[in-house]
Design a protein around this motif. Structure first.
Motif, mmCIF file in Angstrom:
data_model
loop_
_atom_site.group_PDB
_atom_site.id
_atom_site.type_symbol
_atom_site.label_atom_id
_atom_site.label_comp_id
_atom_site.label_asym_id
_atom_site.label_seq_id
_atom_site.Cartn_x
_atom_site.Cartn_y
_atom_site.Cartn_z
ATOM 1 N N GLY A 104 0.825 -1.199 0.000
ATOM 2 C CA GLY A 104 0.000 0.000 0.000
ATOM 3 C C GLY A 104 0.859 1.248 0.000
ATOM 4 N N MET A 105 0.604 2.134 -0.945
ATOM 5 C CA MET A 105 1.314 3.403 -1.061
ATOM 6 C C MET A 105 0.453 4.508 -0.443
ATOM 7 S SD MET A 105 4.186 2.674 -2.567
ATOM 8 C CE MET A 105 4.790 4.227 -3.194
ATOM 9 N N PRO A 106 1.034 5.681 -0.175
ATOM 10 C CA PRO A 106 0.258 6.774 0.422
ATOM 11 C C PRO A 106 -0.999 7.095 -0.385
ATOM 12 C CG PRO A 106 2.581 7.334 0.365
ATOM 13 C CD PRO A 106 2.424 6.060 -0.399
ATOM 14 N N GLY A 107 -2.116 7.225 0.333
ATOM 15 C CA GLY A 107 -3.387 7.575 -0.301
ATOM 16 C C GLY A 107 -4.190 6.387 -0.800
ATOM 17 N N GLU A 108 -3.612 5.194 -0.806
ATOM 18 C CA GLU A 108 -4.340 4.008 -1.275
ATOM 19 C C GLU A 108 -5.169 3.408 -0.139
ATOM 20 O OE1 GLU A 108 -1.606 2.386 -4.893
ATOM 21 O OE2 GLU A 108 -1.217 1.535 -2.920
ATOM 22 N N ARG A 109 -6.266 2.766 -0.515
ATOM 23 C CA ARG A 109 -7.127 2.079 0.441
ATOM 24 C C ARG A 109 -6.676 0.627 0.528
ATOM 25 N NH1 ARG A 109 -11.862 1.504 -1.894
ATOM 26 N NH2 ARG A 109 -11.071 2.218 -3.875
ATOM 27 N N VAL A 110 -6.408 0.168 1.732
ATOM 28 C CA VAL A 110 -5.890 -1.180 1.963
ATOM 29 C C VAL A 110 -6.807 -1.898 2.939
ATOM 30 C CG1 VAL A 110 -3.932 -2.507 2.832
ATOM 31 C CG2 VAL A 110 -3.526 -0.385 1.605
ATOM 32 N N LYS A 111 -7.045 -3.193 2.680
ATOM 33 C CA LYS A 111 -7.780 -4.021 3.638
ATOM 34 C C LYS A 111 -7.352 -5.469 3.444
ATOM 35 C CE LYS A 111 -11.989 -5.070 1.061
ATOM 36 N NZ LYS A 111 -13.450 -5.060 1.111
ATOM 37 N N MET A 112 -7.727 -6.310 4.413
ATOM 38 C CA MET A 112 -7.437 -7.731 4.326
ATOM 39 C C MET A 112 -8.688 -8.497 4.686
ATOM 40 S SD MET A 112 -4.326 -9.895 6.022
ATOM 41 C CE MET A 112 -3.075 -9.395 4.874
ATOM 42 N N GLU A 113 -9.038 -9.470 3.840
ATOM 43 C CA GLU A 113 -10.177 -10.344 4.091
ATOM 44 C C GLU A 113 -9.715 -11.788 4.010
ATOM 45 O OE1 GLU A 113 -13.373 -9.646 1.364
ATOM 46 O OE2 GLU A 113 -13.638 -7.574 2.007
ATOM 47 N N LYS A 114 -9.822 -12.492 5.121
ATOM 48 C CA LYS A 114 -9.457 -13.906 5.196
ATOM 49 C C LYS A 114 -8.075 -14.169 4.596
ATOM 50 C CE LYS A 114 -14.204 -15.397 5.238
ATOM 51 N NZ LYS A 114 -15.267 -16.108 4.612
ATOM 52 N N GLY A 115 -7.122 -13.318 4.965
ATOM 53 C CA GLY A 115 -5.743 -13.502 4.526
ATOM 54 C C GLY A 115 -5.408 -12.948 3.159
ATOM 55 N N GLU A 116 -6.371 -12.427 2.444
ATOM 56 C CA GLU A 116 -6.136 -11.859 1.107
ATOM 57 C C GLU A 116 -6.071 -10.338 1.218
ATOM 58 O OE1 GLU A 116 -5.545 -13.694 -1.489
ATOM 59 O OE2 GLU A 116 -6.148 -15.618 -0.647
ATOM 60 N N ALA A 117 -5.008 -9.740 0.691
ATOM 61 C CA ALA A 117 -4.850 -8.284 0.734
ATOM 62 C C ALA A 117 -5.531 -7.658 -0.477
ATOM 63 C CB ALA A 117 -3.371 -7.920 0.744
ATOM 64 N N PHE A 118 -6.154 -6.498 -0.232
ATOM 65 C CA PHE A 118 -6.821 -5.742 -1.294
ATOM 66 C C PHE A 118 -6.304 -4.311 -1.278
ATOM 67 C CE2 PHE A 118 -9.587 -9.256 -0.507
ATOM 68 C CZ PHE A 118 -10.158 -9.554 -1.735
ATOM 69 N N ASN B 174 -7.200 -0.658 -2.985
ATOM 70 C CA ASN B 174 -8.234 0.081 -3.729
ATOM 71 C C ASN B 174 -9.322 -0.851 -4.265
ATOM 72 O OD1 ASN B 174 -6.961 2.565 -3.288
ATOM 73 N ND2 ASN B 174 -5.658 2.285 -5.067
ATOM 74 N N GLY B 175 -9.692 -1.847 -3.474
ATOM 75 C CA GLY B 175 -10.765 -2.764 -3.833
ATOM 76 C C GLY B 175 -10.367 -3.910 -4.742
ATOM 77 N N THR B 176 -9.116 -3.963 -5.166
ATOM 78 C CA THR B 176 -8.637 -5.019 -6.067
ATOM 79 C C THR B 176 -7.708 -5.959 -5.306
ATOM 80 O OG1 THR B 176 -8.690 -3.448 -7.894
ATOM 81 C CG2 THR B 176 -7.447 -5.478 -8.241
ATOM 82 N N LYS B 177 -7.892 -7.262 -5.503
ATOM 83 C CA LYS B 177 -7.040 -8.249 -4.844
ATOM 84 C C LYS B 177 -5.590 -8.022 -5.258
ATOM 85 C CE LYS B 177 -6.539 -13.203 -4.185
ATOM 86 N NZ LYS B 177 -7.001 -14.515 -4.595
ATOM 87 N N ALA B 178 -4.704 -7.899 -4.263
ATOM 88 C CA ALA B 178 -3.312 -7.530 -4.518
ATOM 89 C C ALA B 178 -2.372 -8.717 -4.674
ATOM 90 C CB ALA B 178 -2.800 -6.635 -3.397
ATOM 91 N N GLU B 179 -2.692 -9.814 -4.077
ATOM 92 C CA GLU B 179 -1.789 -10.966 -4.106
ATOM 93 C C GLU B 179 -1.648 -11.510 -5.524
ATOM 94 O OE1 GLU B 179 -0.418 -12.020 -1.123
ATOM 95 O OE2 GLU B 179 -1.541 -10.458 -0.138
ATOM 96 N N ALA B 180 -0.438 -11.817 -5.889
ATOM 97 C CA ALA B 180 -0.183 -12.404 -7.205
ATOM 98 C C ALA B 180 0.721 -13.616 -7.036
ATOM 99 C CB ALA B 180 0.447 -11.375 -8.133
ATOM 100 N N GLY B 181 0.354 -14.491 -6.109
ATOM 101 C CA GLY B 181 1.144 -15.694 -5.879
ATOM 102 C C GLY B 181 2.300 -15.496 -4.924
ATOM 103 N N PHE B 182 2.341 -14.352 -4.210
ATOM 104 C CA PHE B 182 3.439 -14.112 -3.283
ATOM 105 C C PHE B 182 3.334 -14.990 -2.052
ATOM 106 C CE2 PHE B 182 2.752 -9.637 -4.987
ATOM 107 C CZ PHE B 182 3.699 -9.783 -5.985
ATOM 108 N N VAL B 183 2.119 -15.220 -1.596
ATOM 109 C CA VAL B 183 1.894 -15.939 -0.348
ATOM 110 C C VAL B 183 1.328 -17.309 -0.669
ATOM 111 C CG1 VAL B 183 0.706 -15.888 1.855
ATOM 112 C CG2 VAL B 183 1.426 -13.754 0.801
#
Length: 166
Positions: free
Chosen positions: A89-103, A105-114
């Protein structure tokens, strides 16, 4: 003729010294000290780092960085303050986590990192990353829960020590 040859040799020597100095101050190697990014970055392998690329203009989501953070209660006599994690997450971005998945700005962020063995099922509400900070998560989510932004909040940009070269 001999004077020209001497100037050419001097110029070549100066250029070599300049290039060596540039790389000496601009690049380096560093080894992750723990299981921060396992299995993505093994703790026993050195990583090519770019210490001058620590400003917001050089960083983005999914960049792996070393950051300086004094963690209270990390073993008696431990002098470890440098950790490695992935910017999520960069400054000004919206970040959240649902059941271990990071989002982001509303878009799933994980790309096979975890991968499954180091993933958690935690969730937290969406929030905005403050100015001059980044949200950092370790790929090893089970081990990193005490050391990344989940425990300490957004990390100030001044705490970024180096970016790991891709």
């Amino acid at each position: 003729m001999e004077a020209t040859s001497r100037y050419i040799k001097t110029a070549i020597l100066f250029a070599l010294i300049w290039v060596a100095t540039y790389f000496w101050t601009s690049c380096g190697y560093r080894r992750p000290g723990g299981l921060d990014m396992a299995p993505t970055l093994p703790s026993d392998k050195f990583q090519w780092i770019l210490p001058k690329e620590t400003g917001l203009e050089h960083l983005g989501n999914s960049d792996v960085v070393f950051f300086d953070y004094q963690v209270v209660g990390v073993g008696a006599g431990s002098d470890r303050t440098a950790y490695v994690g992935r910017i999520m997450g960069m400054p000004g971005e919206r970040v959240k986590m649902e059941k271990g998945e990071a989002f982001i700005n509303g878009t799933k962020a994980e790309a096979g990192f975890v991968i499954g063995s180091v993933k958690t099922e935690e969730s937290y509400e969406e929030f905005v990353v403050p100015r001059d900070t980044v949200w950092i998560l370790m790929d090893n989510r089970k081990w990193g829960v005490r050391y990344d932004s989940r425990a300490h909040g957004p990390i100030g940009i001044g705490a970024i020590l180096a970016k790991v070269k891709k």
